[in-house]
Design an enzyme around this catalytic site. Sequence first.
Site: not given
Lengths: 137, 401
Positions: A30, A64-67
């Site tokens: 992401l 970074g993002s866990t999305v």
Amino acid sequence: MKHIILKGRTIVEGRRKAQALVSSKPISFLGGVDPANGKIIEKNHDLYGECIKDKILCFPHGHGSTVGSYVLYSLARKNLAPKAIVNQMADPVVVVGAIIADIPMVDQVDIKRIKTGDMVEVDAYKGVVKILKRRMS
Amino acid sequence: MYLTKEEERMLNGEFGEGMRMAMELLVAIGDAYDAERMVPISRAHAASSGQEGDMYFVELLANGGASCRVPTSTNPVYDIEFFERVFEIPKEEAEVARRVKVGYKRIGAILSWCCIPYIAENIPNYGETVAFSESSATPYVNSVIGARTNREAAQSALAAGVIGKTPEYGLHFKENRRGTFLVKVEATLEDEFDYTLLGYYVGKQIGYGIPVFTGISKRPITEELINLCAMLNTSGAISMFHIHGFTVEAPTVKEAFQGDIPKDKITVTDHELKRVQEELQTTSGKIDLVMLGCPHYTLKQVGEVARLLEGKKIHRDVSFWVCTSATTKLLAERMGYVSVIERAGGHVVADTCIDEPCWHAYRDKVGITDSPKCAYYRRFKEATVARLQDCVEAAIKGERR
């Protein structure tokens, strides 16, 4: 040439053969990868501008993002995902992305021994990576 | 992985297709990390987002009859009705966001739409086993609260919320919570922006692991800890850290490392933080917008913005946004902060993340923010990072010097 075989650990099963795209830097799916075209867009990344589509994508681990896992899934739906993922250390966000997008994945591989452009086979049933042919330099 | 009879039945689909899929994902993760069994969790936080992959997964589970067995909060999407009035939102994108929201409602999640639920909407206690995704949330609940979670992806956290369990591995075990890296802090840490810089720098240096911060002499406040967490897990993949003397599992340096101090260490001085700040200052001159609240601003931070804007006017060419939770916005309205910010020409918006498609209108604009995480998402042509006071000053002047 005798194939070089790198041992690792199975994360998501499958077997794929393709050219390697190797980074020494972690990747965040992401923000770091453009979901519209599969290109790396993180500034100052060593793969900046490279497309991950259909490559054996080798990088140390996710960040970074866990999305990020959703982005991997979206890339797979648009046929922009890598053929397989090879990591030094499996980050759960990448693992979940690979599971739901059904991308073969191995970790605990010494990715420094793989060079971008090498023809590589990932046998994620056995948890191994074979370097079939070195890139002509 | 060993499964109980009930877990086997879930995996075989006897509790419906939704639970079967959730269980299948958790078992695959458990197998990947050599987990021996599943453990019950008390709560979960799913890093939802208004995106396609999100919609697919939550609908898959909800259509399959799954619903959350433990309290499961949700990350920001965006306030669709509000933004449709302000910007042109492509129909298909608004539809995705709408379906995501409906999906989480159907699955029985807490509709918090907030990325820092651990301070108000869904708070774990010390020692609880949980499944929290979202970059600031994972390290916060591990390090500050002392609950136990792995670095969960959005879907694995939702699946865990639906099953009420998670595979046992990694940070669920005490021995894996020991520090792996010493960070000697010699820099002066005066406000939350200094912690932002510290987190961003250390995340980048270490990448993966559990840093132990020493040399911090003043107790960090909640906002400082939130920023440290968010930035560590933006530039790196850091799910836990210790601060000697202040976080729960680090009363002494020895306890933080559970024994010997490893050789790997870095020292952070004012010089490093200044360099990071310069690196993040990517542009000067005219700015088009100010974006605050990544992670979501707390009540204290919204109040600080109001204090800085009291009696001032934001430049007419500048859009000014503060993102926060619905809970905080309600209190901020009650406290009069929102009307001060609105009188100055700014907006306080709930339920919304900077990384949402509702900001398309700013794709070619230059923004300023106090958050490197916000800048990283690159929703704008250029996003420069500065201290809150400097962001507000730039908003009033219309330019960043």
